[in-house]
Design a protein around this motif. Structure first.
Motif, short mmCIF file in Angstrom:
data_model
loop_
_atom_site.label_atom_id
_atom_site.label_comp_id
_atom_site.label_asym_id
_atom_site.label_seq_id
_atom_site.Cartn_x
_atom_site.Cartn_y
_atom_site.Cartn_z
N PRO A 54 0.72 -1.07 -0.16
CA PRO A 54 -0.01 -0.03 0.16
C PRO A 54 0.81 1.05 0.10
CG PRO A 54 -0.91 -1.55 1.86
CD PRO A 54 0.53 -1.97 1.15
N GLY A 58 0.92 3.50 -2.96
CA GLY A 58 0.17 4.92 -2.76
C GLY A 58 1.16 6.03 -3.45
N SER A 186 -8.68 -5.48 8.45
CA SER A 186 -7.98 -4.44 7.36
C SER A 186 -8.95 -3.65 6.47
CB SER A 186 -7.16 -5.40 6.34
OG SER A 186 -6.18 -5.85 7.13
N ALA A 190 -9.45 0.36 7.51
CA ALA A 190 -9.04 1.08 6.17
C ALA A 190 -10.35 2.13 5.70
CB ALA A 190 -8.57 0.43 4.99
N ALA A 201 -4.48 7.19 1.26
CA ALA A 201 -4.01 6.04 1.13
C ALA A 201 -2.59 5.66 1.65
CB ALA A 201 -3.94 5.54 -0.44
N THR A 204 -3.19 5.93 5.62
CA THR A 204 -3.60 4.71 5.99
C THR A 204 -2.47 3.52 6.13
OG1 THR A 204 -5.82 5.47 5.15
CG2 THR A 204 -5.40 3.06 5.84
N GLY A 205 -1.70 3.61 4.95
CA GLY A 205 -0.71 2.60 5.05
C GLY A 205 0.24 2.65 5.97
#
Length: 369
Positions: A54, A58, A186, A190, A201, A204-205
């Motif tokens: 991710p 991203g 997850s 998320a 993103a 969040t990662g």
């Protein structure tokens, strides 16, 4: 195109790719402890990939485009193909064996219908019931077909004798619930971070690296843990820690608005998953002789992937069910309740696992013994 490329074609590719990894680890490492080290390394590298994917995706999407992110994946696959050319197959294939095409179609159709039924729960209760009943009917047809094919002396897609081993069955249940919790959590976290907290993103990662760190710490310690504790104890401990992590996530997310509120719960979930993923796989793979590793590896991954589908389907259905408040907590607590079912299955695993029990020695045992 996204469904065709990402869901169908990548799904088929993953189904072909992952089971041989389990087969190789089982055949190349003869005892339970060394096999735990191998599976632990595999899980740890999987955790690195889950965290890096991710973040890298991203960054590439933000800097270039989402198409470039998929090109990057294709380059990684090319490296895997090149490296795999130097691998020796410890169990040579038999080109004379046939593939059960109808069995593959029936099993896939039945499982897809069941997952679609869960997804339809928030839109139409009768459609949900119809899809679930239809899926169950197709799966019943599949098992009847397999039984008839075996009775006629032909090789089915999946031998029903795989389900006669009680220890393996319990291990498969724990695997299913583990991946259900992993993907369900997850997906839910998320969605909450991006829809409710408005994180992008990349942010969040970064938050999810807490879970990856926990997974790495315990996965890399798999061999040492296997030397000190039974597989049953490790799986039970993993479920307890995961369930605790879900509760902590719910409580802290409700009490604080900072991103740090998600770190303790995700860390606990990562620690719990790292503790139990390896012994669950080890229990299942070690229950069968080496000539059956292909079958049980395929079944193991199918059960795990089904758990992943169930996790996102159940959590997603709850999130969009119309709850104006508490949807996040309801989805997370539902996953925790399902985790209790996995814990119950883990308590029924054998208390002691013989470290000398290898696939070769299993060949001398009666299925289900």
């Amino acid at each position: 195109m996204l469904i065709l490329g990402n869901s169908i074609l990548e799904g088929v590719g993953t189904a072909l790719l992952i089971p041989p990894v389990y087969i190789l680890a089982t055949l190349l490492y003869p005892d339970l402890t060394s096999r735990a080290r191998a599976f632990g390394t595999i899980m740890a590298l999987g955790g690195i990939g889950a965290a890096a994917g991710p973040l890298i995706g991203g960054l590439i999407t933000a800097a270039v485009s989402w198409r470039a992110a998929f090109v990057f994946q294709a380059l990684i696959i090319a490296v895997i193909v090149l490296l795999s050319r130097h691998m020796d197959d410890p169990l040579p294939p038999d080109p004379t064996r046939t593939f059960d095409t109808l069995g593959a179609i029936l099993s896939s159709a039945g499982l897809v219908l069941v997952v679609m039924g869960i997804l339809a729960a928030d839109n139409d209760i009768w459609l949900m019931i119809a899809l679930l009943v239809l899926g169950a009917g197709v799966l019943w047809w599949f098992f009847r077909y397999v039984r008839a094919r075996e009775a006629s002396g032909r090789e089915p897609l999946l031998s029903l004798s795989l389900f006669r081993n009680r220890t393996s069955n319990l291990g498969l249940v724990t695997q299913n619930v583990q991946w259900l919790m992993l993907m369900g959590v997850s997906f839910t976290v998320a969605a909450y971070l991006q829809v409710v907290r408005h994180y992008d993103a990349i942010q969040t990662g970064v938050i999810f690296t807490a879970a990856t760190l926990g997974l790495l710490l315990t996965s890399l310690s798999a061999e040492r843990l296997a030397e000190r504790r039974s597989q049953r104890t490790l799986v039970m401990t993993g479920f307890v820690v995961c369930i605790l992590g879900v509760v902590v996530l719910v409580v802290l997310a409700a009490a604080y608005t900072t991103a740090w509120a998600f770190v303790p719960g995700l860390l606990l979930i990562g620690l719990g998953l790292g503790v139990m993923l390896t012994p669950s796989v080890n229990v299942v793979q070690s229950s069968f002789p080496e000539e059956r590793q292909g079958e049980i590896s395929g079944l193991s991954r199918s059960v795990s992937n089904l758990g992943s589908s169930f996790g996102t389907a159940i959590a997603g259905t709850i999130l969009v069910s119309g709850l104006t408040r508490g949807a996040y907590a309801a989805a997370m607590l539902s996953l925790a309740v399902i985790g209790l079912a996995g814990l119950a299955a883990a308590t029924r695993l054998p208390r002691q696992t013989d470290p000398t029990h290898t696939p070769r020695s299993a060949a001398r045992e009666r299925p289900g013994a």
